[in-house]
Motif scaffolding. Structure first.
Motif, PDB file in Angstrom:
ATOM      1  N   PRO A  81       0.837  -1.198   0.000  1.00 28.62           N
ATOM      2  CA  PRO A  81       0.000   0.000   0.000  1.00 28.62           C
ATOM      3  C   PRO A  81       0.874   1.251   0.000  1.00 28.62           C
ATOM      4  CG  PRO A  81       0.058  -0.990   2.190  1.00 28.62           C
ATOM      5  CD  PRO A  81       0.902  -1.854   1.308  1.00 28.62           C
ATOM      6  N   VAL A  82       0.509   2.227  -0.823  1.00 30.43           N
ATOM      7  CA  VAL A  82       1.257   3.484  -0.887  1.00 30.43           C
ATOM      8  C   VAL A  82       0.274   4.636  -0.671  1.00 30.43           C
ATOM      9  CG1 VAL A  82       2.841   4.931  -2.199  1.00 30.43           C
ATOM     10  CG2 VAL A  82       2.839   2.444  -2.572  1.00 30.43           C
ATOM     11  N   ALA A  83       0.394   5.299   0.457  1.00 30.94           N
ATOM     12  CA  ALA A  83      -0.446   6.473   0.737  1.00 30.94           C
ATOM     13  C   ALA A  83       0.103   7.634  -0.086  1.00 30.94           C
ATOM     14  CB  ALA A  83      -0.412   6.793   2.223  1.00 30.94           C
ATOM     15  N   THR A  84      -0.652   8.026  -1.089  1.00 31.68           N
ATOM     16  CA  THR A  84      -0.159   8.968  -2.097  1.00 31.68           C
ATOM     17  C   THR A  84      -0.906  10.294  -1.972  1.00 31.68           C
ATOM     18  OG1 THR A  84       0.186   7.048  -3.542  1.00 31.68           O
ATOM     19  CG2 THR A  84       0.302   9.232  -4.566  1.00 31.68           C
ATOM     20  N   ASN A  85      -0.175  11.374  -1.711  1.00 33.47           N
ATOM     21  CA  ASN A  85      -0.811  12.672  -1.416  1.00 33.47           C
ATOM     22  C   ASN A  85      -1.930  12.466  -0.379  1.00 33.47           C
ATOM     23  OD1 ASN A  85       0.677  13.443  -3.820  1.00 33.47           O
ATOM     24  ND2 ASN A  85      -1.083  12.775  -5.022  1.00 33.47           N
ATOM     25  N   PRO A  86      -1.677  11.749   0.711  1.00 31.16           N
ATOM     26  CA  PRO A  86      -2.777  11.270   1.545  1.00 31.16           C
ATOM     27  C   PRO A  86      -3.468  12.372   2.330  1.00 31.16           C
ATOM     28  CG  PRO A  86      -0.676  10.777   2.585  1.00 31.16           C
ATOM     29  CD  PRO A  86      -0.361  11.313   1.220  1.00 31.16           C
ATOM     30  N   ASP A  87      -4.776  12.132   2.570  1.00 29.10           N
ATOM     31  CA  ASP A  87      -5.500  13.008   3.485  1.00 29.10           C
ATOM     32  C   ASP A  87      -4.939  12.777   4.893  1.00 29.10           C
ATOM     33  OD1 ASP A  87      -6.774  10.677   4.584  1.00 29.10           O
ATOM     34  OD2 ASP A  87      -8.473  10.892   3.236  1.00 29.10           O
ATOM     35  N   ASP A  88      -5.315  13.635   5.812  1.00 32.45           N
ATOM     36  CA  ASP A  88      -4.697  13.601   7.143  1.00 32.45           C
ATOM     37  C   ASP A  88      -4.907  12.260   7.845  1.00 32.45           C
ATOM     38  OD1 ASP A  88      -3.767  16.144   6.798  1.00 32.45           O
ATOM     39  OD2 ASP A  88      -5.385  17.115   7.922  1.00 32.45           O
ATOM     40  N   ARG A  89      -6.105  11.690   7.709  1.00 27.85           N
ATOM     41  CA  ARG A  89      -6.401  10.418   8.385  1.00 27.85           C
ATOM     42  C   ARG A  89      -5.560   9.295   7.803  1.00 27.85           C
ATOM     43  NH1 ARG A  89     -12.212   9.289   7.363  1.00 27.85           N
ATOM     44  NH2 ARG A  89     -11.955   7.502   8.754  1.00 27.85           N
ATOM     45  N   LEU A  90      -5.441   9.254   6.480  1.00 32.17           N
ATOM     46  CA  LEU A  90      -4.645   8.197   5.858  1.00 32.17           C
ATOM     47  C   LEU A  90      -3.166   8.394   6.152  1.00 32.17           C
ATOM     48  CD1 LEU A  90      -4.398   5.676   4.171  1.00 32.17           C
ATOM     49  CD2 LEU A  90      -4.438   7.100   2.104  1.00 32.17           C
ATOM     50  N   ARG A  91      -2.707   9.629   6.181  1.00 33.92           N
ATOM     51  CA  ARG A  91      -1.293   9.890   6.495  1.00 33.92           C
ATOM     52  C   ARG A  91      -0.958   9.368   7.898  1.00 33.92           C
ATOM     53  NH1 ARG A  91       2.461  13.133   4.169  1.00 33.92           N
ATOM     54  NH2 ARG A  91       0.863  14.006   2.804  1.00 33.92           N
ATOM     55  N   ALA A  92      -1.848   9.648   8.833  1.00 33.20           N
ATOM     56  CA  ALA A  92      -1.618   9.186  10.206  1.00 33.20           C
ATOM     57  C   ALA A  92      -1.612   7.658  10.275  1.00 33.20           C
ATOM     58  CB  ALA A  92      -2.685   9.760  11.132  1.00 33.20           C
ATOM     59  N   LEU A  93      -2.558   7.028   9.574  1.00 36.20           N
ATOM     60  CA  LEU A  93      -2.631   5.571   9.576  1.00 36.20           C
ATOM     61  C   LEU A  93      -1.393   4.958   8.917  1.00 36.20           C
ATOM     62  CD1 LEU A  93      -4.514   3.134  10.292  1.00 36.20           C
ATOM     63  CD2 LEU A  93      -5.191   3.182   7.884  1.00 36.20           C
ATOM     64  N   ALA A  94      -0.973   5.561   7.799  1.00 34.64           N
ATOM     65  CA  ALA A  94       0.207   5.048   7.089  1.00 34.64           C
ATOM     66  C   ALA A  94       1.442   5.112   7.981  1.00 34.64           C
ATOM     67  CB  ALA A  94       0.422   5.843   5.803  1.00 34.64           C
ATOM     68  N   ARG A  95       1.582   6.193   8.724  1.00 37.58           N
ATOM     69  CA  ARG A  95       2.720   6.305   9.644  1.00 37.58           C
ATOM     70  C   ARG A  95       2.640   5.237  10.732  1.00 37.58           C
ATOM     71  NH1 ARG A  95       2.664  12.913   9.899  1.00 37.58           N
ATOM     72  NH2 ARG A  95       4.245  13.275   8.299  1.00 37.58           N
ATOM     73  N   GLU A  96       1.438   5.022  11.224  1.00 39.50           N
ATOM     74  CA  GLU A  96       1.232   4.044  12.303  1.00 39.50           C
ATOM     75  C   GLU A  96       1.575   2.627  11.819  1.00 39.50           C
ATOM     76  OE1 GLU A  96      -2.814   2.248  14.073  1.00 39.50           O
ATOM     77  OE2 GLU A  96      -2.640   4.419  14.295  1.00 39.50           O
ATOM     78  N   ARG A  97       1.228   2.334  10.569  1.00 35.18           N
ATOM     79  CA  ARG A  97       1.408   0.969  10.045  1.00 35.18           C
ATOM     80  C   ARG A  97       2.712   0.789   9.266  1.00 35.18           C
ATOM     81  NH1 ARG A  97      -4.528  -1.232   8.076  1.00 35.18           N
ATOM     82  NH2 ARG A  97      -5.674  -0.649   9.973  1.00 35.18           N
ATOM     83  N   GLY A  98       3.452   1.861   9.103  1.00 32.39           N
ATOM     84  CA  GLY A  98       4.711   1.756   8.382  1.00 32.39           C
ATOM     85  C   GLY A  98       4.548   1.641   6.874  1.00 32.39           C
ATOM     86  N   TRP A  99       3.414   2.132   6.361  1.00 31.25           N
ATOM     87  CA  TRP A  99       3.206   2.127   4.917  1.00 31.25           C
ATOM     88  C   TRP A  99       4.012   3.242   4.271  1.00 31.25           C
ATOM     89  CZ3 TRP A  99      -2.900   1.875   4.663  1.00 31.25           C
ATOM     90  CH2 TRP A  99      -3.310   0.602   5.112  1.00 31.25           C
ATOM     91  N   ARG A 100       4.392   3.016   3.036  1.00 31.41           N
ATOM     92  CA  ARG A 100       5.096   4.062   2.279  1.00 31.41           C
ATOM     93  C   ARG A 100       4.166   5.260   2.067  1.00 31.41           C
ATOM     94  NH1 ARG A 100       6.564   3.643  -4.076  1.00 31.41           N
ATOM     95  NH2 ARG A 100       7.507   5.696  -4.313  1.00 31.41           N
ATOM     96  N   ILE A 101       4.722   6.452   2.207  1.00 35.40           N
ATOM     97  CA  ILE A 101       3.986   7.689   1.936  1.00 35.40           C
ATOM     98  C   ILE A 101       4.673   8.386   0.766  1.00 35.40           C
ATOM     99  CG2 ILE A 101       3.317   9.955   2.819  1.00 35.40           C
ATOM    100  CD1 ILE A 101       3.220   8.691   5.632  1.00 35.40           C
ATOM    101  N   LEU A 102       3.892   8.692  -0.266  1.00 34.59           N
ATOM    102  CA  LEU A 102       4.414   9.344  -1.461  1.00 34.59           C
ATOM    103  C   LEU A 102       3.710  10.679  -1.647  1.00 34.59           C
ATOM    104  CD1 LEU A 102       6.068   9.327  -4.121  1.00 34.59           C
ATOM    105  CD2 LEU A 102       4.137   8.112  -5.174  1.00 34.59           C
TER     106      LEU A 102
END
Length: 228
Positions: A200-221
């Motif tokens: 999963p790649v959180a891409t230009n993520p909204d605030d909720r997805l950005r927080a979740l991606a950080r929590e789960r260690g997902w890549r953020i683009l």
């Protein structure tokens, strides 16, 4: 042992495009005089807020969003869509997004755009990205092959997007175990599919997805702009 199919899935609005194509089409119909600028805008804005909140009734929305197309008829609607592509979408096709898609294509990945926006709006956008496979909200057709305002089958929204991709795989004799899938999305609305894929790649993520991606260690683009 068979080598797994590499699958690159992309959401469209705010992921590959820096705009929401569905909402922008609504604004475009106002600009060309097809919809009432006050009443339509109020309803369009309200539906958009419901979408962001994850509370959208997609059937009501699609009836609303396709009403002008249905009333104007095929010839006028297709001509307006060409204008929309030239005036609204073409300026929003960003080189970094095109390059991301092409990087996967050059690597031999199967590239799919999976969007909650309807097929009438998104078919030419997928072509502009050079992507042959589009999973979008399918529109029911009447006996003449024109749009009725209803949805055909499972809408590719929220959990339905994961269902539709699963159906697409099954139609090709595949399942999730037989692919190595990456999915790029900006929105918590796509959580079901983000949780389904290998990458999963959180891409230009909204605030909720950005927080979740950080929590789960997902890549953020951050494809379009820097973000802390």
């Amino acid at each position: 042992m068979h080598k797994k199919l590499r699958l690159a899935l992309f959401d469209l609005d705010h992921t590959l495009l820096p705009i929401d194509s569905d909402y922008a089409w609504g604004e475009f119909t106002q600009a060309i005089g097809w919809t009432d600028p006050v009443v339509f805008k109020q309803r369009n804005d309200a539906f958009y807020e419901h979408y962001k909140a994850g509370t959208l009734d997609v059937h009501d929305y699609v009836r609303f969003a396709t009403e002008a197309i249905r009333l104007q008829g095929r010839e006028a609607a297709l001509a307006a869509r060409e204008r929309f592509m030239a005036e609204v979408i073409a300026p929003a096709l960003r080189p970094e997004a095109l390059e991301l898609v092409q990087t996967h294509q050059r690597a031999g990945d199967t590239v799919v755009i999976a969007t909650a926006t309807n097929e009438f709006v998104t078919e030419p956008i997928a072509r502009a990205f050079g992507v042959e496979t589009l999973i979008a909200v399918r529109l029911a057709r009447d006996g003449d092959g024109w749009i009725t305002g209803e949805i055909d089958g499972v809408p590719s929204t929220r959990e339905g997007k994961a269902v539709r991709v699963g159906q697409w795989l099954a139609d090709r004799g595949l399942d999730w175990a037989g692919v190595e899938a990456t999915f790029y999305s900006d929105s918590m609305n796509d959580l079901a599919l983000l949780e389904q894929v290998d990458h999963p790649v959180a891409t230009n993520p909204d605030d909720r997805l950005r927080a979740l991606a950080r929590e789960r260690g997902w890549r953020i683009l951050n494809l379009f702009s820097p973000h802390p």
